[in-house]
Write a protein that holds these residues in place. Structure first.
Motif, PDB file in Angstrom:
ATOM      1  N   ASN A   1       0.825  -1.212   0.000  1.00  0.00           N
ATOM      2  CA  ASN A   1       0.000   0.000   0.000  1.00  0.00           C
ATOM      3  C   ASN A   1       0.858   1.260   0.000  1.00  0.00           C
ATOM      4  O   ASN A   1       0.536   2.249  -0.673  1.00  0.00           O
ATOM      5  CB  ASN A   1      -0.935   0.000   1.211  1.00  0.00           C
TER       6      ASN A   1
ATOM      7  N   LYS B   1       2.286   2.086  -3.435  1.00  0.00           N
ATOM      8  CA  LYS B   1       1.266   2.666  -4.308  1.00  0.00           C
ATOM      9  C   LYS B   1       1.025   4.132  -3.956  1.00  0.00           C
ATOM     10  O   LYS B   1       0.958   4.992  -4.831  1.00  0.00           O
ATOM     11  CB  LYS B   1      -0.037   1.875  -4.187  1.00  0.00           C
ATOM     12  N   GLU B   2       0.883   4.410  -2.665  1.00  0.00           N
ATOM     13  CA  GLU B   2       0.629   5.781  -2.218  1.00  0.00           C
ATOM     14  C   GLU B   2       1.789   6.708  -2.540  1.00  0.00           C
ATOM     15  O   GLU B   2       1.603   7.861  -2.926  1.00  0.00           O
ATOM     16  CB  GLU B   2       0.370   5.802  -0.708  1.00  0.00           C
TER      17      GLU B   2
END
Length: 300
Positions: free
Chosen positions: A248, A251-252
Motif C-alpha cells: 500500500n 502505491k501511495e
C-alpha cells in the motif's frame, strides 16, 4: 523521541539525503544540528553547545560513530549501509559531476581506474571505519590508518547496541516503514534526492577493477551482508501484515511523494515572502513540508 537525541549517521551515497527529507518532516524546531562533513573535532564542536545539549532533537552528518558520548541525554542512531562497490562507483561519479565539489577536478584528472587502484580511505572499507568511530579527514583522503582483524566485530557490536534501525538502499521502503513504526511517524512519502547521474554501469567495469574493490573492501562487504540480513529479519518478524502495508505504501508514494516534492519546491520559492500571520491553512500546509535547510543549524 522525547528526551532522546536521534543521531542520523549519514554515510555518503546510501540514499541518506532522500531519507533526510522524511526525518525533517517529523522532527522540527531549532534544536536540529548538522555537523559539517569531514570535521574531525567533534568533541570540540559539541562543547560549544553548552546548555543547549539537553535540548538537541537531531544530529546528522557524515560523522563517525561515537558522538553520543558527548551528549548528556540518551540517544539512538539510525543509518543505511550500501554495497561498497556500488557506493564507491556512485561516490566517484557524484564528485566528478558536481563541479563545485572541492575534489571534483582532482578525481576527474585522476580518472576512475586510477582512483580505484590508489590507496585512499574512500575506497578502503570506508563504511566500517565510520561505524567503528574512526576520525576521517576527507581533505587528506590518502592519509588513513589500518584496521585490525577485530574491527568488523566491534562495528557489529556498535550496531546491535546503539542503532535502532539499520537498513540498505535495496530495502529503502521497508526502512521507511520501520522508522514510522519505531517513532510513530506518519508522513513517510518521498522522492529520490541527489541521484548520481552519468555513472558507469557496474556491468561495464573491467573484472580486475571489481576484484580490486572486493579485496580492498572485505570488511565493508561483510558489513553490507550483516545489514541485509538484519533488515530482512526485521521484515520477516512482522509477518504478512507488514507486506500488505508495504504494498500500500509503494502505491501511495507514487503520487504523494510527488505532491510533497512539488509543495517543497513551491515553499522554496515563496517561503521567504510568507507572512508569519498567514491564515492557519497555509501554516498547516507548509509546516510538514519545509525543506531541511529551513531548520538545521551547523555546529561550527
Amino acid at each position: 523521541m522525547k528526551n532522546k537525541t536521534l543521531i542520523f549517521l549519514h554515510i555518503s551515497k546510501t540514499a541518506g539525503t532522500t531519507l533526510k527529507q522524511i526525518i525533517y518532516r517529523h522532527i522540527q524546531g531549532e534544536n536540529i544540528y548538522r555537523i559539517p562533513s569531514g570535521d574531525s573535532e567533534i568533541k570540540k564542536l559539541i562543547e560549544k553547545l553548552d546548555d543547549s545539549k539537553q535540548k538537541i532533537q537531531l544530529i546528522h552528518g557524515h560523522i563517525p560513530f561515537g558522538i553520543h558520548e558527548y551528549l548528556p541525554n540518551q540517544s539512538e542512531y539510525i543509518t543505511i549501509i550500501r554495497n561498497p562497490i556500488a557506493r564507491i562507483i556512485s561516490r566517484y561519479y557524484f564528485t566528478v559531476n558536481h563541479k563545485n565539489h572541492p575534489q571534483s577536478k582532482l578525481f576527474n584528472d585522476l580518472g576512475f581506474e586510477n582512483f580505484i587502484q590508489e590507496d585512499n580511505i574512500i575506497t578502503s572499507n570506508f563504511q566500517t571505519r565510520l561505524l567503528l568511530g574512526q576520525s576521517i579527514d576527507l581533505t587528506n583522503y590518502k592519509n588513513f590508518s589500518s584496521l585490525t582483524k577485530n574491527a568488523i566485530g566491534e562495528v557489529k557490536q556498535n550496531l546491535e547496541n546503539f542503532f535502532s534501525v539499520v537498513g540498505t538502499p535495496e530495502k529503502f521502503n521497508e526502512v521507511v516503514l520501520l522508522l514510522g513504526e519505531k517513532y510513530r511517524w506518519q508522513k513517510l512519502w518521498y522522492t529520490n534526492k541527489r541521484i548520481t547521474r552519468g555513472k558507469i554501469n557496474i556491468k561495464n567495469i573491467p573484472p580486475y577493477i571489481i576484484r580490486i574493490l572486493e579485496e580492498k573492501n572485505t570488511l565493508d562487504m561483510e558489513l553490507f551482508e550483516y545489514a541485509t540480513k538484519r533488515i530482512e529479519r526485521e521484515i520477516n518478524n512482522r509477518g504478512a501484515k507488514f507486506q500488505i502495508e508495504l504494498t500500500n505504501f509503494k502505491k501511495e508514494n507514487k503520487y504523494k511523494g510527488l505532491i510533497y516534492s512539488i509543495l517543497e519546491s513551491i515553499y522554496k520559492k515563496i517561503g521567504a515572502f510568507l507572512n508569519p500571520k498567514a491564515k492557519p491553512f497555509f501554516k498547516k500546509l507548509f509546516s510538514s513540508i519545509k525543506p531541511a535547510w529551513k531548520y538545521e543549524r551547523e555546529i561550527i
